[in-house]
Design an enzyme around this catalytic site. Structure first.
Site, PDB file in Angstrom:
ATOM      1  N   HIS A   1      -7.551  -5.658  -0.339  1.00 21.97           N
ATOM      2  CA  HIS A   1      -6.353  -4.843  -0.135  1.00 21.97           C
ATOM      3  C   HIS A   1      -5.387  -5.505   0.849  1.00 21.97           C
ATOM      4  O   HIS A   1      -4.189  -5.572   0.597  1.00 21.97           O
ATOM      5  CB  HIS A   1      -6.768  -3.459   0.388  1.00 21.97           C
ATOM      6  CG  HIS A   1      -5.636  -2.487   0.478  1.00 21.97           C
ATOM      7  ND1 HIS A   1      -4.966  -2.034  -0.631  1.00 21.97           N
ATOM      8  CD2 HIS A   1      -5.064  -1.872   1.552  1.00 21.97           C
ATOM      9  CE1 HIS A   1      -4.025  -1.181  -0.255  1.00 21.97           C
ATOM     10  NE2 HIS A   1      -4.061  -1.066   1.055  1.00 21.97           N
TER      11      HIS A   1
ATOM     12  N   SER B   1       0.823  -1.204   0.000  1.00 23.32           N
ATOM     13  CA  SER B   1       0.000   0.000   0.000  1.00 23.32           C
ATOM     14  C   SER B   1       0.865   1.266   0.000  1.00 23.32           C
ATOM     15  O   SER B   1       1.662   1.475  -0.911  1.00 23.32           O
ATOM     16  CB  SER B   1      -0.964  -0.042   1.191  1.00 23.32           C
ATOM     17  OG  SER B   1      -1.987   0.903   1.065  1.00 23.32           O
TER      18      SER B   1
ATOM     19  N   ASP C   1      -9.695  -5.051  -4.555  1.00 23.67           N
ATOM     20  CA  ASP C   1      -9.075  -4.087  -3.637  1.00 23.67           C
ATOM     21  C   ASP C   1      -9.970  -2.851  -3.570  1.00 23.67           C
ATOM     22  O   ASP C   1     -10.115  -2.120  -4.548  1.00 23.67           O
ATOM     23  CB  ASP C   1      -7.687  -3.720  -4.152  1.00 23.67           C
ATOM     24  CG  ASP C   1      -6.872  -2.923  -3.145  1.00 23.67           C
ATOM     25  OD1 ASP C   1      -7.454  -2.100  -2.415  1.00 23.67           O
ATOM     26  OD2 ASP C   1      -5.646  -3.125  -3.086  1.00 23.67           O
TER      27      ASP C   1
END
Length: 276
Positions: free
Chosen positions: A256, A97, A227
């Site tokens: 995610h 991320s 995601d």
């Protein structure tokens, strides 16, 4: 475990496990978490003979809570300070991320010999926010909403993110893990509200296009199609197109936080790629 002091006097906390002659794997966490988010990966790769290292970004976890520096240039400089202090060579940098953005900015600027490979998992590059040049991006109003909710009630926001879209626990039939939810909340609340607030701009508005073009080492890009935080279509496929030596692995229906929901599968895939 220890700390490294950066040029502006910030103490960056890090974990460093495993043989000193093992190849270093450096893990970069997402917003608003800490090095603890990598437990499953660090234990796995430690058992395979690697030296595993993870740090808490400034303002996150156990690192100093600073007034400024909550943007990608400083994050990358902090990583450089850590790798210099530990004299890491031929390291593999793995980012999830926001951490994927940090890896991208650092690797593009790293000293020769420091980096062998990189892995970007559910990562924010090339750029998240919607604009004329990125019409498929996420509208700025979404990130403004995150900022408003954080300022109003950070603790509640973190409960809602962890129990909902981050791990895909809001999907029909999903089996939520209370442990993952609680640990996400714990990590987030350990950090500083100002750092987390400012980091939203860093992860959503930073354009990594030129960084990706500069990277020469092999990069594995892993992303789930479900995601809900960093939408697949505006991230992984575009990232691979900009890399000189990128490999894309797509995970149908994965969320995610897939590293935590499916650690066995993801860890094995990363290990296989590292050995290829």
């Amino acid at each position: 475990m220890g700390t490294v002091t950066t040029s502006d006097g910030t103490a960056i906390f890090y974990k460093d496990w495993g043989p000193r002659d093992g190849q270093p794997l450096v893990f970069h966490h997402g917003w608003p978490l800490s090095a603890d988010d990598w437990d499953a990966q660090m234990l796995f790769f430690l058992q395979h003979g690697y030296r595993v290292i993870a740090h808490d970004r400034r303002g996150h976890g156990r690192s100093d809570q600073t007034v400024g520096g909550h943007e990608m240039d400083t994050y990358a400089a902090d990583v450089a300070a850590l790798t210099d202090a530990l004299d890491l060579r031929d390291a593999v940098h793995i980012g999830h991320s926001t951490g994927g953005g940090e890896v991208t900015r650092y690797v593009a600027r790293a000293k020769p010999g420091r980096v062998a490979k990189a892995v970007l998992v559910s990562a924010v590059p090339p750029v998240m926010v919607k604009s004329e040049s990125n019409p498929g991006g996420t509208p700025i109003e979404v990130f403004d909403g995150f900022r408003a909710q954080l300022a109003a009630n950070r603790a509640q926001l973190y409960v809602e993110i962890a129990s909902g879209p981050f791990y895909g626990f809001n999907r029909p039939g999903a089996q939520a893990s209370q442990g993952l939810i609680d640990n996400w909340w714990r990590q987030g609340m350990t950090g500083a509200a100002n750092a987390h607030y400012e980091c939203i701009k860093a992860f959503s508005e930073t354009d990594f296009t030129e960084d990706l073009k500069k990277i020469e080492v092999p990069v594995l890009v892993m992303h789930g199609t479900d995601d809900q935080i960093v939408p697949y279509d505006d991230a992984a496929p575009l990232t691979v197109k900009l890399l000189k030596n990128g490999t894309l692995k797509t995970y149908e229906g994965y969320p995610h936080g897939m590293l935590s929901v499916y650690p066995d599968e993801l860890n094995a895939a990363i290990l296989e790629w590292l050995k290829s």
